[in-house]
Design a protein around this motif. Sequence first.
Motif, PDB file in Angstrom:
ATOM      1  N   LYS A 236     -13.207   5.290  -3.071  1.00 27.88           N
ATOM      2  CA  LYS A 236     -13.047   6.476  -3.998  1.00 27.88           C
ATOM      3  C   LYS A 236     -11.742   6.925  -4.208  1.00 27.88           C
ATOM      4  CE  LYS A 236     -17.784   7.949  -2.298  1.00 27.88           C
ATOM      5  NZ  LYS A 236     -18.317   8.023  -3.655  1.00 27.88           N
ATOM      6  N   ILE A 237     -10.923   6.735  -3.014  1.00 31.82           N
ATOM      7  CA  ILE A 237      -9.611   7.201  -3.222  1.00 31.82           C
ATOM      8  C   ILE A 237      -8.372   6.043  -3.309  1.00 31.82           C
ATOM      9  CG2 ILE A 237     -10.106   9.616  -2.161  1.00 31.82           C
ATOM     10  CD1 ILE A 237      -8.566   8.126   0.296  1.00 31.82           C
ATOM     11  N   GLN A 238      -9.040   4.694  -3.326  1.00 29.45           N
ATOM     12  CA  GLN A 238      -7.896   3.628  -3.036  1.00 29.45           C
ATOM     13  C   GLN A 238      -6.920   3.786  -4.199  1.00 29.45           C
ATOM     14  OE1 GLN A 238      -9.789  -0.273  -2.558  1.00 29.45           O
ATOM     15  NE2 GLN A 238      -8.206  -1.001  -4.066  1.00 29.45           N
ATOM     16  N   PHE A 239      -7.423   3.889  -5.427  1.00 27.44           N
ATOM     17  CA  PHE A 239      -6.406   3.799  -6.622  1.00 27.44           C
ATOM     18  C   PHE A 239      -5.344   5.147  -6.678  1.00 27.44           C
ATOM     19  CE2 PHE A 239      -5.493   3.939 -11.222  1.00 27.44           C
ATOM     20  CZ  PHE A 239      -4.467   3.381 -11.175  1.00 27.44           C
ATOM     21  N   PRO A 240      -5.772   6.113  -6.401  1.00 25.66           N
ATOM     22  CA  PRO A 240      -4.726   7.141  -6.537  1.00 25.66           C
ATOM     23  C   PRO A 240      -3.875   7.181  -5.139  1.00 25.66           C
ATOM     24  CG  PRO A 240      -7.006   8.153  -6.123  1.00 25.66           C
ATOM     25  CD  PRO A 240      -7.215   6.825  -6.502  1.00 25.66           C
ATOM     26  N   VAL A 241      -4.690   7.115  -3.951  1.00 23.74           N
ATOM     27  CA  VAL A 241      -3.622   6.984  -2.786  1.00 23.74           C
ATOM     28  C   VAL A 241      -2.601   5.765  -2.881  1.00 23.74           C
ATOM     29  CG1 VAL A 241      -4.973   5.286  -1.083  1.00 23.74           C
ATOM     30  CG2 VAL A 241      -3.531   7.343  -0.161  1.00 23.74           C
ATOM     31  N   TYR A 242      -2.947   4.852  -3.513  1.00 20.17           N
ATOM     32  CA  TYR A 242      -1.757   3.594  -3.744  1.00 20.17           C
ATOM     33  C   TYR A 242      -0.905   3.861  -4.653  1.00 20.17           C
ATOM     34  CZ  TYR A 242       0.401  -0.664  -4.775  1.00 20.17           C
ATOM     35  OH  TYR A 242       1.264  -1.688  -4.986  1.00 20.17           O
ATOM     36  N   LEU A 243      -1.453   4.725  -5.747  1.00 18.18           N
ATOM     37  CA  LEU A 243      -0.298   4.955  -6.738  1.00 18.18           C
ATOM     38  C   LEU A 243       0.567   6.124  -6.423  1.00 18.18           C
ATOM     39  CD1 LEU A 243       0.101   4.090  -9.733  1.00 18.18           C
ATOM     40  CD2 LEU A 243      -1.535   5.766 -10.466  1.00 18.18           C
ATOM     41  N   PHE A 244       0.026   7.029  -5.525  1.00 16.68           N
ATOM     42  CA  PHE A 244       0.815   8.262  -5.248  1.00 16.68           C
ATOM     43  C   PHE A 244       1.488   8.350  -3.868  1.00 16.68           C
ATOM     44  CE2 PHE A 244      -1.586   9.995  -8.827  1.00 16.68           C
ATOM     45  CZ  PHE A 244      -0.861  10.813  -9.283  1.00 16.68           C
ATOM     46  N   HIS A 245       1.315   7.296  -3.089  1.00 14.10           N
ATOM     47  CA  HIS A 245       1.977   7.496  -1.720  1.00 14.10           C
ATOM     48  C   HIS A 245       3.121   7.448  -1.755  1.00 14.10           C
ATOM     49  CE1 HIS A 245       2.135   3.046  -1.581  1.00 14.10           C
ATOM     50  NE2 HIS A 245       2.817   2.960  -0.726  1.00 14.10           N
ATOM     51  N   ASN A 246       3.829   6.696  -2.611  1.00 13.94           N
ATOM     52  CA  ASN A 246       5.370   6.831  -2.768  1.00 13.94           C
ATOM     53  C   ASN A 246       5.881   7.709  -3.164  1.00 13.94           C
ATOM     54  OD1 ASN A 246       6.653   4.015  -1.622  1.00 13.94           O
ATOM     55  ND2 ASN A 246       7.811   4.063  -3.265  1.00 13.94           N
ATOM     56  N   THR A 247       5.271   8.350  -4.139  1.00 14.62           N
ATOM     57  CA  THR A 247       5.617   9.667  -4.549  1.00 14.62           C
ATOM     58  C   THR A 247       5.780  10.697  -3.237  1.00 14.62           C
ATOM     59  OG1 THR A 247       4.812   8.887  -6.685  1.00 14.62           O
ATOM     60  CG2 THR A 247       5.399  11.233  -6.566  1.00 14.62           C
ATOM     61  N   VAL A 248       4.563  10.729  -2.683  1.00 19.35           N
ATOM     62  CA  VAL A 248       4.498  11.812  -1.487  1.00 19.35           C
ATOM     63  C   VAL A 248       5.701  11.500  -0.642  1.00 19.35           C
ATOM     64  CG1 VAL A 248       3.161  12.332   0.363  1.00 19.35           C
ATOM     65  CG2 VAL A 248       2.007  12.216  -1.806  1.00 19.35           C
ATOM     66  N   LEU A 249       6.026  10.220  -0.287  1.00 19.07           N
ATOM     67  CA  LEU A 249       7.041   9.923   0.584  1.00 19.07           C
ATOM     68  C   LEU A 249       8.484  10.220   0.077  1.00 19.07           C
ATOM     69  CD1 LEU A 249       6.043   6.098   1.754  1.00 19.07           C
ATOM     70  CD2 LEU A 249       6.182   8.191   3.432  1.00 19.07           C
ATOM     71  N   LEU A 250       8.516  10.086  -1.316  1.00 17.11           N
ATOM     72  CA  LEU A 250       9.859  10.631  -1.770  1.00 17.11           C
ATOM     73  C   LEU A 250      10.126  12.189  -1.681  1.00 17.11           C
ATOM     74  CD1 LEU A 250      12.353   9.964  -3.257  1.00 17.11           C
ATOM     75  CD2 LEU A 250      11.006  10.091  -5.439  1.00 17.11           C
TER      76      LEU A 250
ATOM     77  N   VAL B 279      -3.462  11.070   1.496  1.00 14.72           N
ATOM     78  CA  VAL B 279      -4.819  11.013   1.353  1.00 14.72           C
ATOM     79  C   VAL B 279      -5.590  12.342   0.786  1.00 14.72           C
ATOM     80  CG1 VAL B 279      -7.113  10.791   2.722  1.00 14.72           C
ATOM     81  CG2 VAL B 279      -5.348   9.386   3.268  1.00 14.72           C
ATOM     82  N   VAL B 280      -5.095  13.405   1.347  1.00 11.59           N
ATOM     83  CA  VAL B 280      -5.774  14.552   0.840  1.00 11.59           C
ATOM     84  C   VAL B 280      -5.397  14.632  -0.697  1.00 11.59           C
ATOM     85  CG1 VAL B 280      -5.562  17.214   0.568  1.00 11.59           C
ATOM     86  CG2 VAL B 280      -5.594  15.991   2.697  1.00 11.59           C
ATOM     87  N   LEU B 281      -4.159  14.281  -1.158  1.00 12.39           N
ATOM     88  CA  LEU B 281      -3.873  14.412  -2.657  1.00 12.39           C
ATOM     89  C   LEU B 281      -4.832  13.531  -3.362  1.00 12.39           C
ATOM     90  CD1 LEU B 281      -2.053  15.112  -5.012  1.00 12.39           C
ATOM     91  CD2 LEU B 281      -0.424  13.429  -4.265  1.00 12.39           C
ATOM     92  N   ALA B 282      -5.018  12.370  -2.907  1.00 15.17           N
ATOM     93  CA  ALA B 282      -5.954  11.351  -3.537  1.00 15.17           C
ATOM     94  C   ALA B 282      -7.401  11.867  -3.558  1.00 15.17           C
ATOM     95  CB  ALA B 282      -5.800  10.017  -2.814  1.00 15.17           C
ATOM     96  N   ALA B 283      -7.773  12.471  -2.560  1.00 14.47           N
ATOM     97  CA  ALA B 283      -9.136  12.908  -2.642  1.00 14.47           C
ATOM     98  C   ALA B 283      -9.086  14.207  -3.573  1.00 14.47           C
ATOM     99  CB  ALA B 283      -9.469  13.654  -1.260  1.00 14.47           C
ATOM    100  N   VAL B 284      -8.190  14.784  -3.652  1.00 13.22           N
ATOM    101  CA  VAL B 284      -8.236  15.908  -4.712  1.00 13.22           C
ATOM    102  C   VAL B 284      -8.297  15.430  -6.055  1.00 13.22           C
ATOM    103  CG1 VAL B 284      -7.104  17.866  -5.655  1.00 13.22           C
ATOM    104  CG2 VAL B 284      -7.258  17.814  -3.247  1.00 13.22           C
TER     105      VAL B 284
END
Length: 391
Positions: A321-335, A377-382
């Motif tokens: 359910k969160i695979q696509f958004p967590v992959y797409l946004f994780h680098n942005t979160v790290l940055l 993970v929280v951002l992807a769930a939202v």
Amino acid sequence: MGKKNRVDMLNVLRVLAFLTIFLLHAKSFIPVNWNENFGSAWLLYTPAWGGTWIFFLLSGYGVGSGFYGGKYEISKEGILYYYWKRIRAILPLYYFWLFLIAVFIKPEIMVPSGENIGYWLKLLLLDYRAEFYPTEFGLGWYLGTLMRLYLAAPLGYYLLRKTVKSEKQVYAALAFLTGMGLLARCLAGYRIASTGSGNWSLDVYTPFYFNLDLFFSGMLLNHLKEYRGKLSGGGLKRFRDAVPVAALLAFILLNSRLYYEASYFGGDYLDMYMYVFPSVYLLLAGFYVYCFAVRRDFVQTDLDRGQVRKNPMRIFDYFPKIQFPVYLFHNTVLLCLSRGYDEVFYQNLCSALGVTEYRLHAVMGCLFTVKALLVSVVLAAVIHKMTEGKK
């Protein structure tokens, strides 16, 4: 097949593949010397390229399930329906991601200029291969490659159905795809080495045609469902299930150790990683899929909190359910977390945990990584909740 409250082991593989990508990407953003006095640092230097290759194979398997299972038909209407489903699933969130980065992280790309127009055309048309602003938009290349593989999927399925007619032919086709992929990458590496021109990332890693073997091997595994027989039970079945897990984990650990040593101490290992290991990941991940999906002998019960309480492993089944958004946004979160890094906060937290000065930077790096993972993970769930029901 009876219903059972068991985890889908493909979702465990998806989580594993994502973690290999995330943990390595985190190393680029940790603001301290994360491996200082950390003898087991290599365990966290995971092979992100390997995780990406696993995802390509799983994507092929997922699309193949739709074609072999009758969800998508090889007709004008069926192919258009398939393409529409792929576009709806990917492009809206991808364009939203581009907008957020452009406005809040890289606003200079919004300045009208010929150069920026060229950048936007590449990003919007999925022709980006991390040749500019890789820190901000670097993950965009994956979507471009994946969409090209999706574009080729109906033709690939049609050819496989026409040419592969028996179980032996399936195995022969899998061997052919694996061998051709290995040969193609090695020849490309030889050309780069002998001519002194070219770039592995741009010329081998990111182009879709060098990932066709992974994608279509995953697709072809679905054909083997037609030949699955009764599975052995008891201890033998548990042993059989342990083999693909142990083999893949062992290889990832070996890959991590060799990659860490090559990156920090030098060595010739990287060539093997870049050109040979994709085929090894194809074989090991393909064997994993064969054992846990192709030969699966049960239907899952519906996922809810009650089922998770009875079997905590079912929490992995939420990951798609969160695979696509967590992959797409994780680098942005790290940055973003690296830009807002508060060293005093981490030092105080380490002090409260009783961390010694000797281990300080290693623990600070681990805490930064855990924080980034939780935020991702929280951002992807939202995002999933916001978009649920709109696909």
